[in-house]
Motif scaffolding. Structure first.
Motif, PDB file in Angstrom:
ATOM      1  N   GLY A  63       0.794  -1.224   0.000  1.00  0.00           N
ATOM      2  CA  GLY A  63       0.000   0.000   0.000  1.00  0.00           C
ATOM      3  C   GLY A  63       0.822   1.266   0.000  1.00  0.00           C
ATOM      4  N   THR A  64       2.086   1.188  -0.433  1.00  0.00           N
ATOM      5  CA  THR A  64       2.971   2.359  -0.437  1.00  0.00           C
ATOM      6  C   THR A  64       3.435   2.726  -1.839  1.00  0.00           C
ATOM      7  N   LEU A  65       2.654   2.383  -2.848  1.00  0.00           N
ATOM      8  CA  LEU A  65       3.044   2.601  -4.240  1.00  0.00           C
ATOM      9  C   LEU A  65       3.131   4.079  -4.610  1.00  0.00           C
ATOM     10  N   GLY A  66       2.429   4.927  -3.894  1.00  0.00           N
ATOM     11  CA  GLY A  66       2.482   6.358  -4.191  1.00  0.00           C
ATOM     12  C   GLY A  66       1.914   6.670  -5.556  1.00  0.00           C
ATOM     13  N   ASP A  67       2.633   7.466  -6.351  1.00  0.00           N
ATOM     14  CA  ASP A  67       2.173   7.904  -7.669  1.00  0.00           C
ATOM     15  C   ASP A  67       2.465   6.905  -8.783  1.00  0.00           C
ATOM     16  N   TYR A  68       3.033   5.781  -8.446  1.00  0.00           N
ATOM     17  CA  TYR A  68       3.408   4.795  -9.462  1.00  0.00           C
ATOM     18  C   TYR A  68       2.232   3.880  -9.780  1.00  0.00           C
ATOM     19  N   ALA A  69       2.325   3.206 -10.918  1.00  0.00           N
ATOM     20  CA  ALA A  69       1.276   2.287 -11.349  1.00  0.00           C
ATOM     21  C   ALA A  69       1.830   0.873 -11.426  1.00  0.00           C
ATOM     22  N   PHE A  70       1.036  -0.068 -11.011  1.00  0.00           N
ATOM     23  CA  PHE A  70       1.345  -1.473 -11.207  1.00  0.00           C
ATOM     24  C   PHE A  70       0.063  -2.209 -11.547  1.00  0.00           C
ATOM     25  N   PRO A  71       0.014  -2.950 -12.650  1.00  0.00           N
ATOM     26  CA  PRO A  71       1.049  -3.078 -13.659  1.00  0.00           C
ATOM     27  C   PRO A  71       0.899  -2.002 -14.728  1.00  0.00           C
ATOM     28  N   CYS A  72       1.996  -1.429 -15.139  1.00  0.00           N
ATOM     29  CA  CYS A  72       1.983  -0.494 -16.271  1.00  0.00           C
ATOM     30  C   CYS A  72       2.282  -1.302 -17.539  1.00  0.00           C
ATOM     31  N   SER A  73       2.269  -0.663 -18.682  1.00  0.00           N
ATOM     32  CA  SER A  73       2.479  -1.403 -19.939  1.00  0.00           C
ATOM     33  C   SER A  73       3.868  -2.028 -19.998  1.00  0.00           C
ATOM     34  N   MET A  74       4.864  -1.387 -19.381  1.00  0.00           N
ATOM     35  CA  MET A  74       6.203  -1.972 -19.392  1.00  0.00           C
ATOM     36  C   MET A  74       6.253  -3.194 -18.471  1.00  0.00           C
ATOM     37  N   ASP A  75       5.547  -3.143 -17.344  1.00  0.00           N
ATOM     38  CA  ASP A  75       5.431  -4.321 -16.482  1.00  0.00           C
ATOM     39  C   ASP A  75       4.794  -5.466 -17.282  1.00  0.00           C
ATOM     40  N   LEU A  76       3.729  -5.144 -18.007  1.00  0.00           N
ATOM     41  CA  LEU A  76       3.020  -6.167 -18.767  1.00  0.00           C
ATOM     42  C   LEU A  76       3.897  -6.763 -19.866  1.00  0.00           C
ATOM     43  N   ASP A  77       4.737  -5.936 -20.479  1.00  0.00           N
ATOM     44  CA  ASP A  77       5.665  -6.426 -21.496  1.00  0.00           C
ATOM     45  C   ASP A  77       6.619  -7.453 -20.877  1.00  0.00           C
ATOM     46  N   LEU A  78       7.173  -7.128 -19.733  1.00  0.00           N
ATOM     47  CA  LEU A  78       8.081  -8.046 -19.043  1.00  0.00           C
ATOM     48  C   LEU A  78       7.330  -9.293 -18.560  1.00  0.00           C
ATOM     49  N   LEU A  79       6.149  -9.110 -18.033  1.00  0.00           N
ATOM     50  CA  LEU A  79       5.370 -10.259 -17.566  1.00  0.00           C
ATOM     51  C   LEU A  79       5.039 -11.208 -18.718  1.00  0.00           C
ATOM     52  N   ARG A  80       4.776 -10.659 -19.919  1.00  0.00           N
ATOM     53  CA  ARG A  80       4.549 -11.526 -21.089  1.00  0.00           C
ATOM     54  C   ARG A  80       5.785 -12.370 -21.368  1.00  0.00           C
ATOM     55  N   TYR A  81       6.958 -11.749 -21.308  1.00  0.00           N
ATOM     56  CA  TYR A  81       8.203 -12.495 -21.526  1.00  0.00           C
ATOM     57  C   TYR A  81       8.350 -13.600 -20.474  1.00  0.00           C
ATOM     58  N   LEU A  82       7.985 -13.300 -19.244  1.00  0.00           N
ATOM     59  CA  LEU A  82       8.087 -14.282 -18.159  1.00  0.00           C
ATOM     60  C   LEU A  82       6.965 -15.311 -18.195  1.00  0.00           C
ATOM     61  N   GLY A  83       5.929 -15.039 -19.008  1.00  0.00           N
ATOM     62  CA  GLY A  83       4.814 -15.970 -19.139  1.00  0.00           C
ATOM     63  C   GLY A  83       3.889 -15.977 -17.938  1.00  0.00           C
ATOM     64  N   MET A  84       3.661 -14.796 -17.342  1.00  0.00           N
ATOM     65  CA  MET A  84       2.790 -14.735 -16.171  1.00  0.00           C
ATOM     66  C   MET A  84       1.858 -13.541 -16.193  1.00  0.00           C
ATOM     67  N   GLU A  85       0.829 -13.673 -15.401  1.00  0.00           N
ATOM     68  CA  GLU A  85      -0.125 -12.596 -15.180  1.00  0.00           C
ATOM     69  C   GLU A  85       0.331 -11.775 -13.971  1.00  0.00           C
ATOM     70  N   PRO A  86      -0.096 -10.508 -13.881  1.00  0.00           N
ATOM     71  CA  PRO A  86       0.301  -9.675 -12.740  1.00  0.00           C
ATOM     72  C   PRO A  86      -0.030 -10.296 -11.381  1.00  0.00           C
ATOM     73  N   GLU A  87      -1.193 -10.901 -11.270  1.00  0.00           N
ATOM     74  CA  GLU A  87      -1.599 -11.496  -9.988  1.00  0.00           C
ATOM     75  C   GLU A  87      -0.670 -12.629  -9.583  1.00  0.00           C
ATOM     76  N   ALA A  88      -0.228 -13.423 -10.553  1.00  0.00           N
ATOM     77  CA  ALA A  88       0.698 -14.519 -10.264  1.00  0.00           C
ATOM     78  C   ALA A  88       2.052 -13.967  -9.819  1.00  0.00           C
ATOM     79  N   PHE A  89       2.492 -12.879 -10.447  1.00  0.00           N
ATOM     80  CA  PHE A  89       3.754 -12.255 -10.053  1.00  0.00           C
ATOM     81  C   PHE A  89       3.654 -11.739  -8.619  1.00  0.00           C
ATOM     82  N   LEU A  90       2.554 -11.083  -8.295  1.00  0.00           N
ATOM     83  CA  LEU A  90       2.362 -10.583  -6.928  1.00  0.00           C
ATOM     84  C   LEU A  90       2.358 -11.730  -5.919  1.00  0.00           C
ATOM     85  N   ALA A  91       1.738 -12.836  -6.278  1.00  0.00           N
ATOM     86  CA  ALA A  91       1.725 -13.997  -5.384  1.00  0.00           C
ATOM     87  C   ALA A  91       3.137 -14.528  -5.168  1.00  0.00           C
TER      88      ALA A  91
END
Length: 134
Positions: free
Chosen positions: A49-77
């Motif tokens: 809960g301390t993300l401040g002005d940042y976004a998760f997942p942003c499009s760059m996060d999603l690009d990396l997550l696609r390479y890793l073969g995962m969804e944002p929720e799985a990464f958070l887990a």
């Protein structure tokens, strides 16, 4: 401030009296991949809960997550399961990927996202020297 403006959930909670959250530089590589260290920082801040002005997942996060073969929720887990970064890298299997594959992906990622990476670098530099337009 313009942080990770490409979408995603934006956190607004900051800890009173603490310095505002600041993820690592997007060019810094973890496991040979740019953006991963930053995404780890943002994911952990999102969870706390301390993300401040940042976004998760942003499009760059999603690009990396696609390479890793995962969804944002799985990464958070996985972040919840792996408090140590090295354990996270091992669990993600990043170290077992061929270095040539990671290098090629990293180069393409940095070219594709050069404009935003440059903007973020400039913001970080301006903040370090106290130049803010806002």
């Amino acid at each position: 401030m313009a942080h990770d403006r490409s979408g995603g959930k934006v956190g607004t909670t900051e800890v009173p009296g603490a310095a505002p959250f600041r993820p690592r530089n997007g060019r810094l590589r973890a496991g040979g991949l740019p953006w991963l260290a930053r995404m780890i920082d943002k994911g952990r801040a999102f969870r706390s809960g301390t993300l401040g002005d940042y976004a998760f997942p942003c499009s760059m996060d999603l690009d990396l997550l696609r390479y890793l073969g995962m969804e944002p929720e799985a990464f958070l887990a996985l972040l919840d399961l792996c408090p140590q970064e090295q354990t996270l890298l091992e669990t993600l299997g990043i170290e077992s990927r061929p270095s040539s594959e990671k290098s090629l992906w990293a180069e393409v990622f940095e070219v594709r996202h050069a404009r935003l990476l440059n903007e973020l670098d400039k913001e970080e530099q301006d903040e370090r020297i106290g130049n803010t337009d806002e």
